[in-house]
Write a protein that holds these residues in place. Structure first.
Motif, PDB file in Angstrom:
ATOM      1  N   UNK A   1      85.758  62.122 -24.642  1.00  0.00           N
ATOM      2  CA  UNK A   1      86.204  63.268 -25.438  1.00  0.00           C
ATOM      3  C   UNK A   1      86.157  64.565 -24.636  1.00  0.00           C
ATOM      4  N   UNK A   2      85.029  64.865 -23.996  1.00  0.00           N
ATOM      5  CA  UNK A   2      84.905  66.136 -23.278  1.00  0.00           C
ATOM      6  C   UNK A   2      85.794  66.182 -22.044  1.00  0.00           C
ATOM      7  N   UNK A   3      85.988  65.061 -21.374  1.00  0.00           N
ATOM      8  CA  UNK A   3      86.911  65.030 -20.235  1.00  0.00           C
ATOM      9  C   UNK A   3      88.343  65.336 -20.694  1.00  0.00           C
ATOM     10  N   UNK A   4      88.782  64.696 -21.764  1.00  0.00           N
ATOM     11  CA  UNK A   4      90.128  64.981 -22.287  1.00  0.00           C
ATOM     12  C   UNK A   4      90.249  66.437 -22.725  1.00  0.00           C
ATOM     13  N   UNK A   5      89.218  66.943 -23.380  1.00  0.00           N
ATOM     14  CA  UNK A   5      89.228  68.321 -23.854  1.00  0.00           C
ATOM     15  C   UNK A   5      89.444  69.295 -22.697  1.00  0.00           C
TER      16      UNK A   5
ATOM     17  N   UNK B   1      78.421  65.935 -17.260  1.00  0.00           N
ATOM     18  CA  UNK B   1      78.995  67.027 -16.473  1.00  0.00           C
ATOM     19  C   UNK B   1      80.429  66.631 -16.141  1.00  0.00           C
ATOM     20  N   UNK B   2      81.375  67.486 -16.516  1.00  0.00           N
ATOM     21  CA  UNK B   2      82.789  67.255 -16.234  1.00  0.00           C
ATOM     22  C   UNK B   2      83.276  68.420 -15.384  1.00  0.00           C
ATOM     23  N   UNK B   3      83.955  68.115 -14.271  1.00  0.00           N
ATOM     24  CA  UNK B   3      84.518  69.152 -13.407  1.00  0.00           C
ATOM     25  C   UNK B   3      86.020  68.945 -13.281  1.00  0.00           C
ATOM     26  N   UNK B   4      86.716  70.068 -13.270  1.00  0.00           N
ATOM     27  CA  UNK B   4      88.175  70.002 -13.124  1.00  0.00           C
ATOM     28  C   UNK B   4      88.635  71.209 -12.322  1.00  0.00           C
ATOM     29  N   UNK B   5      89.420  70.973 -11.288  1.00  0.00           N
ATOM     30  CA  UNK B   5      90.016  72.061 -10.519  1.00  0.00           C
ATOM     31  C   UNK B   5      91.247  72.553 -11.253  1.00  0.00           C
TER      32      UNK B   5
ATOM     33  N   UNK C   1      89.390  79.355  -3.206  1.00  0.00           N
ATOM     34  CA  UNK C   1      90.342  80.152  -2.426  1.00  0.00           C
ATOM     35  C   UNK C   1      91.638  80.312  -3.218  1.00  0.00           C
ATOM     36  N   UNK C   2      92.077  79.224  -3.844  1.00  0.00           N
ATOM     37  CA  UNK C   2      93.247  79.266  -4.722  1.00  0.00           C
ATOM     38  C   UNK C   2      92.848  78.608  -6.032  1.00  0.00           C
ATOM     39  N   UNK C   3      92.679  79.407  -7.065  1.00  0.00           N
ATOM     40  CA  UNK C   3      92.342  78.878  -8.376  1.00  0.00           C
ATOM     41  C   UNK C   3      90.848  78.870  -8.647  1.00  0.00           C
ATOM     42  N   UNK C   4      90.413  77.825  -9.356  1.00  0.00           N
ATOM     43  CA  UNK C   4      89.010  77.760  -9.775  1.00  0.00           C
ATOM     44  C   UNK C   4      88.611  76.328 -10.078  1.00  0.00           C
ATOM     45  N   UNK C   5      87.321  76.140 -10.250  1.00  0.00           N
ATOM     46  CA  UNK C   5      86.782  74.875 -10.743  1.00  0.00           C
ATOM     47  C   UNK C   5      86.080  75.167 -12.057  1.00  0.00           C
ATOM     48  N   UNK C   6      86.408  74.398 -13.073  1.00  0.00           N
ATOM     49  CA  UNK C   6      85.732  74.516 -14.368  1.00  0.00           C
ATOM     50  C   UNK C   6      84.726  73.376 -14.464  1.00  0.00           C
ATOM     51  N   UNK C   7      83.490  73.733 -14.790  1.00  0.00           N
ATOM     52  CA  UNK C   7      82.428  72.745 -14.974  1.00  0.00           C
ATOM     53  C   UNK C   7      81.938  72.851 -16.399  1.00  0.00           C
TER      54      UNK C   7
ATOM     55  N   UNK D   1      73.785  71.259 -26.517  1.00  0.00           N
ATOM     56  CA  UNK D   1      74.294  72.542 -26.041  1.00  0.00           C
ATOM     57  C   UNK D   1      75.340  72.299 -24.963  1.00  0.00           C
ATOM     58  N   UNK D   2      76.120  73.348 -24.689  1.00  0.00           N
ATOM     59  CA  UNK D   2      77.143  73.299 -23.652  1.00  0.00           C
ATOM     60  C   UNK D   2      77.021  74.531 -22.779  1.00  0.00           C
ATOM     61  N   UNK D   3      77.219  74.347 -21.486  1.00  0.00           N
ATOM     62  CA  UNK D   3      77.367  75.461 -20.554  1.00  0.00           C
ATOM     63  C   UNK D   3      78.680  75.208 -19.824  1.00  0.00           C
ATOM     64  N   UNK D   4      79.602  76.157 -19.957  1.00  0.00           N
ATOM     65  CA  UNK D   4      80.912  76.036 -19.337  1.00  0.00           C
ATOM     66  C   UNK D   4      81.036  77.158 -18.315  1.00  0.00           C
ATOM     67  N   UNK D   5      81.346  76.789 -17.074  1.00  0.00           N
ATOM     68  CA  UNK D   5      81.442  77.770 -16.002  1.00  0.00           C
ATOM     69  C   UNK D   5      82.759  77.606 -15.256  1.00  0.00           C
ATOM     70  N   UNK D   6      83.334  78.721 -14.856  1.00  0.00           N
ATOM     71  CA  UNK D   6      84.531  78.718 -14.020  1.00  0.00           C
ATOM     72  C   UNK D   6      84.179  79.450 -12.727  1.00  0.00           C
ATOM     73  N   UNK D   7      84.252  78.734 -11.620  1.00  0.00           N
ATOM     74  CA  UNK D   7      83.907  79.333 -10.334  1.00  0.00           C
ATOM     75  C   UNK D   7      85.168  79.475  -9.483  1.00  0.00           C
TER      76      UNK D   7
END
Length: 131
Positions: A121-125, A6-10, A93-99, A84-90
């Motif tokens: 690899x997935x973190x860099x991607x 699981x990789x998360x990025x604001x 208040x300002x912007x989003x978090x991609x998981x 498999x991959x599940x990519x979500x953008x939540x």
């Protein structure tokens, strides 16, 4: 068996734009790999990532099984790489978090060997896609 990552990025981007950037496979540049995919990705799209090292090559075939403004799901259908991959953008208040949630396994290679390079690899991607 597979490895779960699981990789998360604001991101300062709104959720739909952040997800669109991560799914724009033209931004992905894995080494030794050519990606063939439609743009934009939609449910039913097929993605082929062909990796070649000299005479040895393989196709990582993925099917987009779900795609909406905030979520995408891809299922690997090749014989060598599975998962498999599940990519979500939540929204925030300002912007989003991609998981990016990833299940990945490579036939014949123990999961503990796959885990570290897959995580890098997935973190860099994700990070590069959101620049």
């Amino acid at each position: 068996m597979t490895t779960h990552l699981v990789i998360r990025r604001r991101s300062p981007l709104p959720p739909a734009e952040a997800l669109s950037r991560v799914l724009d496979l033209r931004r992905h540049r894995p080494p030794f790999t050519t990606i063939t995919a439609p743009f934009p990705l939609e449910a039913g799209s097929v993605v082929v990532a062909r990796t070649s090292l000299g005479w040895w090559s393989f196709d990582d075939v993925m099917h987009v099984t779900r795609r909406d403004e905030r979520t995408a799901e891809l299922v690997k259908a090749g014989g060598l790489v599975r998962g498999s991959s599940v990519i979500e953008a939540t929204p925030l208040r300002q912007g989003s978090t991609v998981t990016w949630g990833q299940e990945i396994g490579v036939r014949g290679i123990p999961d503990w060997i796959v885990a570290l390079p897959a995580r890098i690899f997935y973190r860099l991607l994700v990070f590069q896609s959101l620049r």
